[in-house]
Design a protein around this motif. Structure first.
Motif, PDB file in Angstrom:
ATOM      1  N   ARG A  60       0.823  -1.210   0.000  1.00 10.25           N
ATOM      2  CA  ARG A  60       0.000   0.000   0.000  1.00 10.25           C
ATOM      3  C   ARG A  60       0.854   1.256   0.000  1.00 10.25           C
ATOM      4  N   ARG A  85       1.986  -0.880  -6.264  1.00  7.67           N
ATOM      5  CA  ARG A  85       0.954  -0.565  -5.283  1.00  7.67           C
ATOM      6  C   ARG A  85      -0.160  -1.607  -5.316  1.00  7.67           C
ATOM      7  N   ASP A  87      -3.659  -2.341  -2.726  1.00  4.40           N
ATOM      8  CA  ASP A  87      -4.507  -2.220  -1.540  1.00  4.40           C
ATOM      9  C   ASP A  87      -5.549  -3.320  -1.638  1.00  4.40           C
ATOM     10  N   SER A  93      -7.978  -1.525  -6.919  1.00  5.39           N
ATOM     11  CA  SER A  93      -6.529  -1.596  -6.788  1.00  5.39           C
ATOM     12  C   SER A  93      -6.029  -2.985  -7.174  1.00  5.39           C
TER      13      SER A  93
END
Length: 320
Positions: A60, A85, A87, A93
């Motif tokens: 994250r 990245r 999440d 995401s």
């Protein structure tokens, strides 16, 4: 399970990730470690990189990921550590991460998680621990199925917990819409889901050369416990009585994950649960070790898979 022989290894509770991977060459292999910038995720990634793998830290916090990648490069000599990245509580995401992946994937370590948090919900109304610990990783693994199949002999490692003894998956009210929310019950349910995922993923995907196993890493003081006070942790340890295990170092805590990701002893083996670098036996009443039978129940595993597919199917294209 792919066979009935229990897997026993030369390693144990005090073994480190570096010891477990010693002598194994992962050159040319690609690995993803979720939560790879904190706790045992760092040491899992470090051991894999030290053995020559190209590791992607799925995190994250990109800045923390970059710091970790630099540190791993310095300590292992392997500079081929990427950061992306991810999440897990946000399905958009997860979808973005999957879309950005190209080529085969040999090792997927589903390591990230949230523990015993206050009641929080995603925008869809999903309970946050289940949404993060299970649904996020489920979407990630199923999204990367093609990459895993392309690798030939790919492995998925699901980091569960002895807390799975606290609750099976309560299919009638997974998201605590009707029952009173209890942080440890919610955490336990999500950790049971991690084991059930490994059971069903192996059943479905073994023909693609993909196996999945789950594990309890042991007790390690990390940021995972950010919602848990020191007093609560000691109370939980006291409940275990004289048999309460010692705290592990992060290097020891990562050992079982690395074993499942790399050991030749696990070739073709899936749908199992390990602790202290060995396959666990069934839990005995009154103890906190071993694996609860409901976590390996193939019918519950199939049901959870379908529930997970159906849950994710309720998302709009925009939400993904």
């Amino acid at each position: 399970m792919t066979s009935t022989t229990r897997i026993v290894t030369p390693w144990g509770a005090e073994s480190t990730a570096a010891e477990v991977v010693s002598g194994i060459d992962l050159s040319g292999r690609r690995a993803i470690v979720t939560g790879g910038a904190s706790g045992i995720g760092i040491e899992t990634a470090r051991a894999l990189a030290g053995a020559g793998a190209r590791v992607t830290l799925a995190v994250r916090d990109l800045e923390a990921g970059r710091r970790t990648a630099e540190d791993i490069g310095l300590t292992t000599g392997n500079k081929d550590v990427a950061v992306a990245r991810l999440d897990l509580s946000d399905q958009a995401s997860v979808a973005s991460f999957v879309a950005g992946w190209d080529g085969p994937l040999h090792i997927l370590v589903n390591n990230a998680g949230v523990m015993a948090s206050p009641l929080m919900r995603t925008p869809q109304g999903w309970e946050m621990q289940f949404a993060t610990n299970h649904l996020g990783h489920f979407a990630l693994a199923t999204g990367l199925h093609g990459a895993l199949a392309a690798a030939g002999g790919a492995r998925i490692v699901a980091v569960s917990s002895s807390a799975h003894h606290r609750s099976p998956v309560v299919f009638d009210d997974i998201h605590f819409a009707e029952r009173e929310y209890e942080p440890w019950a919610a955490y336990g349910q999500s950790k049971t889901a991690n084991v059930l995922f490994a059971v069903e993923a192996t059943r479905r995907w073994a023909s693609d050369g993909i196996t999945a196993n789950a594990l309890h890493p042991g007790g390690i003081r990390t940021n995972l416990q950010r919602y848990v006070t020191d007093e609560e942790l000691e109370r939980l340890r006291a409940q275990s009585g004289p048999a309460a295990p010692n705290w592990k170092t992060p290097e020891q805590g990562a050992a079982t994950s690395v074993l499942l990701a790399t050991s030749p002893l696990l070739d073709g083996v899936g749908g199992r649960y390990f602790e202290d670098c060995n396959e666990a036996e069934f839990n005995q009443p009154g103890t906190r070790t071993g694996v609860s039978a409901y976590a390996l129940d193939p019918e519950a595993a199939q049901r959870l898979w379908q529930v997970s597919v159906d849950t994710l199917a309720t998302l709009s294209t925009k939400e993904r």
